[in-house]
Design a protein around this motif. Structure first.
Motif, PDB file in Angstrom:
ATOM      1  N   PHE A  78      28.084   7.781 -66.117  1.00 41.45           N
ATOM      2  CA  PHE A  78      27.314   7.391 -64.937  1.00 41.45           C
ATOM      3  C   PHE A  78      25.859   7.165 -65.306  1.00 41.45           C
ATOM      4  O   PHE A  78      25.241   6.186 -64.876  1.00 41.45           O
ATOM      5  N   MET A  79      25.296   8.059 -66.131  1.00 42.33           N
ATOM      6  CA  MET A  79      23.890   7.972 -66.502  1.00 42.33           C
ATOM      7  C   MET A  79      23.610   6.683 -67.261  1.00 42.33           C
ATOM      8  O   MET A  79      22.643   5.966 -66.979  1.00 42.33           O
ATOM      9  N   HIS A  80      24.462   6.366 -68.237  1.00 42.50           N
ATOM     10  CA  HIS A  80      24.208   5.208 -69.100  1.00 42.50           C
ATOM     11  C   HIS A  80      24.548   3.894 -68.405  1.00 42.50           C
ATOM     12  O   HIS A  80      23.805   2.919 -68.515  1.00 42.50           O
ATOM     13  N   LEU A  81      25.654   3.867 -67.675  1.00 36.85           N
ATOM     14  CA  LEU A  81      26.175   2.598 -67.158  1.00 36.85           C
ATOM     15  C   LEU A  81      25.670   2.258 -65.754  1.00 36.85           C
ATOM     16  O   LEU A  81      25.563   1.078 -65.418  1.00 36.85           O
ATOM     17  N   TRP A  82      25.368   3.272 -64.946  1.00 37.49           N
ATOM     18  CA  TRP A  82      24.926   2.964 -63.581  1.00 37.49           C
ATOM     19  C   TRP A  82      23.451   3.285 -63.369  1.00 37.49           C
ATOM     20  O   TRP A  82      22.692   2.448 -62.896  1.00 37.49           O
ATOM     21  N   LEU A  83      23.018   4.509 -63.715  1.00 32.04           N
ATOM     22  CA  LEU A  83      21.656   4.911 -63.386  1.00 32.04           C
ATOM     23  C   LEU A  83      20.613   4.249 -64.273  1.00 32.04           C
ATOM     24  O   LEU A  83      19.569   3.806 -63.785  1.00 32.04           O
ATOM     25  N   ARG A  84      20.870   4.188 -65.574  1.00 30.53           N
ATOM     26  CA  ARG A  84      19.854   3.648 -66.482  1.00 30.53           C
ATOM     27  C   ARG A  84      19.434   2.230 -66.112  1.00 30.53           C
ATOM     28  O   ARG A  84      18.238   1.916 -66.105  1.00 30.53           O
ATOM     29  N   PRO A  85      20.354   1.295 -65.776  1.00 27.98           N
ATOM     30  CA  PRO A  85      19.909  -0.047 -65.374  1.00 27.98           C
ATOM     31  C   PRO A  85      19.071  -0.054 -64.100  1.00 27.98           C
ATOM     32  O   PRO A  85      18.301  -0.993 -63.869  1.00 27.98           O
ATOM     33  N   ARG A  86      19.199   0.983 -63.282  1.00 28.00           N
ATOM     34  CA  ARG A  86      18.463   1.033 -62.016  1.00 28.00           C
ATOM     35  C   ARG A  86      17.222   1.909 -62.100  1.00 28.00           C
ATOM     36  O   ARG A  86      16.504   2.056 -61.101  1.00 28.00           O
ATOM     37  N   LEU A  87      16.961   2.494 -63.257  1.00 27.83           N
ATOM     38  CA  LEU A  87      15.806   3.375 -63.398  1.00 27.83           C
ATOM     39  C   LEU A  87      14.493   2.651 -63.123  1.00 27.83           C
ATOM     40  O   LEU A  87      13.607   3.223 -62.458  1.00 27.83           O
ATOM     41  N   PRO A  88      14.261   1.407 -63.589  1.00 25.43           N
ATOM     42  CA  PRO A  88      13.001   0.727 -63.236  1.00 25.43           C
ATOM     43  C   PRO A  88      12.808   0.583 -61.732  1.00 25.43           C
ATOM     44  O   PRO A  88      11.693   0.777 -61.223  1.00 25.43           O
ATOM     45  N   ALA A  89      13.879   0.269 -61.006  1.00 25.79           N
ATOM     46  CA  ALA A  89      13.765   0.146 -59.550  1.00 25.79           C
ATOM     47  C   ALA A  89      13.482   1.501 -58.916  1.00 25.79           C
ATOM     48  O   ALA A  89      12.715   1.596 -57.947  1.00 25.79           O
ATOM     49  N   LEU A  90      14.073   2.566 -59.446  1.00 28.06           N
ATOM     50  CA  LEU A  90      13.808   3.913 -58.932  1.00 28.06           C
ATOM     51  C   LEU A  90      12.352   4.292 -59.146  1.00 28.06           C
ATOM     52  O   LEU A  90      11.704   4.856 -58.249  1.00 28.06           O
ATOM     53  N   LYS A  91      11.806   3.958 -60.306  1.00 25.90           N
ATOM     54  CA  LYS A  91      10.402   4.271 -60.586  1.00 25.90           C
ATOM     55  C   LYS A  91       9.469   3.461 -59.689  1.00 25.90           C
ATOM     56  O   LYS A  91       8.422   3.962 -59.270  1.00 25.90           O
ATOM     57  N   ARG A  92       9.845   2.216 -59.399  1.00 27.39           N
ATOM     58  CA  ARG A  92       9.014   1.417 -58.484  1.00 27.39           C
ATOM     59  C   ARG A  92       9.045   1.992 -57.075  1.00 27.39           C
ATOM     60  O   ARG A  92       8.048   1.957 -56.356  1.00 27.39           O
ATOM     61  N   ALA A  93      10.199   2.522 -56.674  1.00 29.87           N
ATOM     62  CA  ALA A  93      10.327   3.080 -55.334  1.00 29.87           C
ATOM     63  C   ALA A  93       9.580   4.403 -55.193  1.00 29.87           C
ATOM     64  O   ALA A  93       9.107   4.743 -54.103  1.00 29.87           O
ATOM     65  N   PHE A  94       9.441   5.146 -56.310  1.00 31.06           N
ATOM     66  CA  PHE A  94       8.773   6.448 -56.286  1.00 31.06           C
ATOM     67  C   PHE A  94       7.766   6.508 -57.428  1.00 31.06           C
ATOM     68  O   PHE A  94       7.955   7.227 -58.418  1.00 31.06           O
ATOM     69  N   PRO A  95       6.670   5.740 -57.325  1.00 31.06           N
ATOM     70  CA  PRO A  95       5.722   5.632 -58.441  1.00 31.06           C
ATOM     71  C   PRO A  95       4.971   6.921 -58.738  1.00 31.06           C
ATOM     72  O   PRO A  95       4.415   7.065 -59.832  1.00 31.06           O
ATOM     73  N   ASP A  96       4.936   7.860 -57.806  1.00 27.90           N
ATOM     74  CA  ASP A  96       4.183   9.093 -58.020  1.00 27.90           C
ATOM     75  C   ASP A  96       5.034  10.195 -58.640  1.00 27.90           C
ATOM     76  O   ASP A  96       4.587  11.340 -58.749  1.00 27.90           O
ATOM     77  N   PHE A  97       6.267   9.866 -59.058  1.00 28.36           N
ATOM     78  CA  PHE A  97       7.159  10.847 -59.665  1.00 28.36           C
ATOM     79  C   PHE A  97       7.433  10.468 -61.122  1.00 28.36           C
ATOM     80  O   PHE A  97       7.353   9.294 -61.498  1.00 28.36           O
ATOM     81  N   THR A  98       7.754  11.466 -61.911  1.00 24.52           N
ATOM     82  CA  THR A  98       8.348  11.220 -63.224  1.00 24.52           C
ATOM     83  C   THR A  98       9.789  11.717 -63.172  1.00 24.52           C
ATOM     84  O   THR A  98      10.113  12.652 -62.412  1.00 24.52           O
ATOM     85  N   PHE A  99      10.659  11.108 -63.985  1.00 26.57           N
ATOM     86  CA  PHE A  99      12.081  11.427 -63.924  1.00 26.57           C
ATOM     87  C   PHE A  99      12.580  11.872 -65.295  1.00 26.57           C
ATOM     88  O   PHE A  99      12.243  11.280 -66.323  1.00 26.57           O
ATOM     89  N   LYS A 100      13.362  12.926 -65.281  1.00 27.56           N
ATOM     90  CA  LYS A 100      14.000  13.436 -66.486  1.00 27.56           C
ATOM     91  C   LYS A 100      15.505  13.324 -66.290  1.00 27.56           C
ATOM     92  O   LYS A 100      16.061  13.886 -65.341  1.00 27.56           O
ATOM     93  N   LEU A 101      16.175  12.580 -67.170  1.00 31.74           N
ATOM     94  CA  LEU A 101      17.608  12.351 -67.052  1.00 31.74           C
ATOM     95  C   LEU A 101      18.352  13.326 -67.957  1.00 31.74           C
ATOM     96  O   LEU A 101      18.038  13.453 -69.144  1.00 31.74           O
ATOM     97  N   LEU A 102      19.348  14.007 -67.384  1.00 31.29           N
ATOM     98  CA  LEU A 102      20.116  15.012 -68.115  1.00 31.29           C
ATOM     99  C   LEU A 102      21.585  14.599 -68.131  1.00 31.29           C
ATOM    100  O   LEU A 102      22.337  14.901 -67.203  1.00 31.29           O
ATOM    101  N   PRO A 103      22.033  13.869 -69.160  1.00 30.40           N
ATOM    102  CA  PRO A 103      23.445  13.498 -69.226  1.00 30.40           C
ATOM    103  C   PRO A 103      24.316  14.714 -69.527  1.00 30.40           C
ATOM    104  O   PRO A 103      23.961  15.563 -70.345  1.00 30.40           O
ATOM    105  N   THR A 104      25.441  14.796 -68.847  1.00 32.87           N
ATOM    106  CA  THR A 104      26.364  15.916 -69.037  1.00 32.87           C
ATOM    107  C   THR A 104      27.760  15.376 -69.323  1.00 32.87           C
ATOM    108  O   THR A 104      28.104  14.269 -68.914  1.00 32.87           O
ATOM    109  N   ASP A 105      28.565  16.190 -69.997  1.00 31.46           N
ATOM    110  CA  ASP A 105      29.948  15.792 -70.282  1.00 31.46           C
ATOM    111  C   ASP A 105      30.958  16.868 -69.882  1.00 31.46           C
ATOM    112  O   ASP A 105      32.153  16.701 -70.112  1.00 31.46           O
TER     113      ASP A 105
END
Length: 306
Positions: free
Chosen positions: A106-133
């Motif tokens: 999910f992290m690599h295939l769905w969220l990562r392509p949308r991360l730039p849009a997420l950052k634009r929507a919440f410019p005052d936040f930083t995001f840390k991605l934690l992939p799990t298996d």
């Protein structure tokens, strides 16, 4: 002349008067009075030891030294104002960090392509991605936002992100080469290269389980080579090496772009899917981000506009 710098108030009074052409206008801009502006400019001139304005005939114009001085200090004062505004907007604290935990696929295939849009929507936040298996990965408990795959669990309430829908996928070239279209049969599967993943996790369907769910009387044998994670497996499908099982949410971008095609039958398991939960003590801060992620699932795939 004194070697100490003049006061900031005197410099601001001079710059505003020079820019606006009037002490009265400068006083209005600075929220003070015309005599105060005049006094501050007088103090600056005494400090510098030369006149900055010509005061003849009731008109106020810059002297030659004043014009040069204004050109030199105006950019710096502008930068100082902008720096102060940025600091007042954001304060002295670092931007809030939000940790998002989810399966590596999910992290690599769905969220990562949308991360730039997420950052634009919440410019005052930083995001840390934690992939799990693993379903018991501590990151899922520690993260501010956790996106878990599996069945609904009453002890781990969360909002449904997407239901599970699983179907075969392959590249258009592979489908053309093997005459694939529509719904596959057990006979079709016996002549195809089925791509397998080597991680045995009861939450995920493998080919044998998928065949049982699809009502196909076939137990496919695993290839000599299996892929360690789902992203690698999909890359093999994209490289025309065989047919993979596709989870609809994870392959939607590739289907939208035409890099993969979907085949049947489609298997859905009741109560299985992706579930989003927010850490309770930070809910007011991160709930809008969770809402954005849920909304993004229902928007057009990112590959659709590529």
């Amino acid at each position: 002349m004194s070697q100490s710098p003049p006061s900031m108030r005197a410099l601001i009074a001079f710059e505003a008067t020079a820019r606006l052409g009037s002490m009265t206008a400068a006083a209005e801009e600075e929220g003070t009075t015309q005599p105060t502006i005049s006094q501050r400019i007088r103090v600056l001139e005494e400090h510098l030891g030369l006149p900055l304005f010509n005061r003849k005939g009731g008109r106020l114009t810059l002297s030659a030294q004043g014009e040069r001085f204004h050109r030199e200090i105006a950019p710096g004062l502008k930068e100082i104002r902008q720096a102060c505004e940025r600091l007042m907007r954001h304060g002295e604290r670092p931007p809030p960090a939000v940790a998002i935990a989810a399966g590596s696929g999910f992290m690599h295939l769905w969220l990562r392509p949308r991360l730039p849009a997420l950052k634009r929507a919440f410019p005052d936040f930083t995001f840390k991605l934690l992939p799990t298996d693993r379903a018991d990965d501590p990151a899922l408990q520690a993260a501010d936002i956790a996106i878990r795959f599996g069945p609904y669990m009453a002890q781990e309430p969360g909002r449904r992100v997407a239901s599970e829908a699983v179907f075969p996928v392959c590249s258009p070239d592979y489908a053309s080469e093997h005459g694939l279209a529509g719904t596959l049969t057990a006979s079709d599967l016996t002549r195809l290269s089925l791509l397998h993943q080597d991680i045995k996790d009861p939450r995920w369907l493998d080919w044998a389980q998928w065949c049982r769910q699809a009502g196909l009387s076939l137990t496919p044998e695993e290839d000599a080579f299996s892929y360690h994670n789902y992203a690698l497996l999909l890359n093999a499908a994209l490289a025309h090496q065989g047919v993979a099982l596709g989870w609809s949410l994870l392959v939607e971008d590739y289907l939208a772009s035409g890099e993969l095609i979907a085949l049947g039958p489609r298997v859905m398991r009741q109560d299985y899917g992706y579930w989003l939960s927010v850490k309770h003590h930070r809910s007011a801060l991160v709930e809008p981000i969770g809402d954005w992620l849920l909304d993004a699932v229902h928007r057009a795939p990112s590959g659709a506009n590529a």
